[in-house]
Design an enzyme around this catalytic site. Structure first.
Site, PDB file in Angstrom:
ATOM      1  N   HIS A  81       0.820  -1.208   0.000  1.00  0.00           N
ATOM      2  CA  HIS A  81       0.000   0.000   0.000  1.00  0.00           C
ATOM      3  C   HIS A  81       0.855   1.261   0.000  1.00  0.00           C
ATOM      4  O   HIS A  81       1.962   1.294   0.545  1.00  0.00           O
ATOM      5  CB  HIS A  81      -0.891   0.024   1.242  1.00  0.00           C
ATOM      6  CG  HIS A  81      -2.108  -0.844   1.145  1.00  0.00           C
ATOM      7  ND1 HIS A  81      -3.028  -0.729   0.125  1.00  0.00           N
ATOM      8  CD2 HIS A  81      -2.558  -1.855   1.950  1.00  0.00           C
ATOM      9  CE1 HIS A  81      -3.995  -1.617   0.300  1.00  0.00           C
ATOM     10  NE2 HIS A  81      -3.731  -2.316   1.393  1.00  0.00           N
ATOM     11  N   CYS A 129       0.107   2.688  -4.588  1.00  0.00           N
ATOM     12  CA  CYS A 129      -0.685   3.853  -4.952  1.00  0.00           C
ATOM     13  C   CYS A 129       0.061   5.147  -4.626  1.00  0.00           C
ATOM     14  O   CYS A 129       0.848   5.208  -3.684  1.00  0.00           O
ATOM     15  CB  CYS A 129      -2.020   3.828  -4.217  1.00  0.00           C
ATOM     16  SG  CYS A 129      -3.094   2.472  -4.715  1.00  0.00           S
TER      17      CYS A 129
END
Length: 335
Positions: free
Chosen positions: A91, A142
């Protein structure tokens, strides 16, 4: 020793966050594929490839402190001419400016313990790379564009591709509010305060250098010398940092539960695209060519993310991971 070749050192990190609300499927698979490619094609010795994942039973988890330590150790071993490589699958998030800072949100990766590693931390690492060595970062997460603070954009938001409907996937993104709620439950402090206060309270000197005033932690202890900003420059300068990001700062990167290009395994869309491009092109490719071709692969299959490249002009045209004739011959033999 006479005739000794330059070192090739790598640190690979994959976080699947199993058992949390933020679980991913493909990050550890990404790391396995990258490790095989580094050894088989790019001449990395297995002993010089450090792997940190949160696979069940792992002895060393990819916490913020452990990742920082592994990267700092790798940079400390480096000498002029060496090739350093960091691959991260997991992440990412965006951190708003602290009170009084102003400016835009900044990029960070999310280790298994949520002790963020920020663009400032990567800038400090790059600034410690010896002249003549290179430090390539591939971040399949991301909001990863710009993950090296102040690095020059070579391919970024100004270069776009049209894309169709994206395949089924999960974004490799933990929202800032979710991070605050998670850390607040642990720190006992209200979620209304900035994430920096939670991280410094929970991790002390192991929190990001970005969250410490003048290189000191909130409890008065001195920051770890691994990342302490003793002489960090205030202006961009030519350096050997090379960032290949899975997407632009304002985009998400896809975690795909099953993808034909990766043999039906879960994977990161960007990691899989890079592997596909490398497999199709055994001869050396520049960093610019690799990112452009990975963009084209993702666009062709409908992923709405645009990989980016940040580095100096010279490094944009340099071969990815300094691949030379010997490594190219090995790559061709594998096809």
């Amino acid at each position: 020793m006479e005739g000794q070749t330059n070192k090739r050192l790598a640190t690979l990190v994959g976080c699947n966050y199993v058992g949390t609300p933020y679980e991913l499927r493909g990050c550890i698979n990404d790391v396995d594929a990258v490790r095989d490619t580094l050894v088989a094609r790019f001449g990395f010795a297995p002993a010089d490839v450090a792997v940190l994942t949160d696979v069940r039973g792992a002895e060393v988890l990819p916490t913020g402190a452990n990742i920082r330590r592994a990267l700092a150790d790798m940079v400390a071993r480096a000498a002029p001419g060496d090739v350093l490589f960091f691959h991260y699958s997991g992440h990412g998030t965006l951190v708003p400016p602290q009170h009084g800072e102003g400016g835009a949100e900044k990029e960070a990766i999310v280790p298994s313990d949520f002790n963020l590693i920020t663009d400032v931390d990567f800038r400090l690492l790059v600034d410690r790379v010896p002249p003549g060595a290179s430090f390539t970062i591939v971040s399949d997460s991301c909001h990863s564009g710009g993950l090296i603070d102040q690095e020059k954009e070579q391919i970024g938001p100004s270069v776009c591709f049209d894309s169709g409907a994206p395949p089924t996937r999960t974004a490799r993104f933990v929202p800032y509010v979710a991070l605050l709620d998670h850390l607040s439950a642990i720190s006992g402090m209200p979620s209304s305060i900035h994430i920096a206060d939670h991280l410094v309270a929970l991790f002390g000197a192991d929190a990001s250098a970005k969250f410490h005033a003048h290189g000191r932690s909130g409890n008065g202890s001195t920051l770890s010398t691994a990342l302490a900003p003793a002489s960090a420059p205030t202006q961009p300068r030519p350096d050997e940092g090379i960032l290949l990001s899975g997407c632009q700062t304002n985009e998400t990167s896809a975690d795909v539960p099953s993808y034909e290009a990766s043999g039906g395994k879960a994977c990161g869309a960007f990691s899989s695209a890079v592997q596909s491009v490398l497999a199709a092109h055994p001869t050396p490719m520049s960093n610019r060519e690799l990112v452009a071709k990975a963009r084209a692969v993702l666009n062709e299959v409908g992923f709405e993310q645009h990989p980016c490249l940040y580095c100096t002009d010279a490094n944009a045209e340099a071969p990815f991971l300094s691949q030379g004739k010997e490594e190219a011959a090995v790559g061709a033999a594998l096809l």
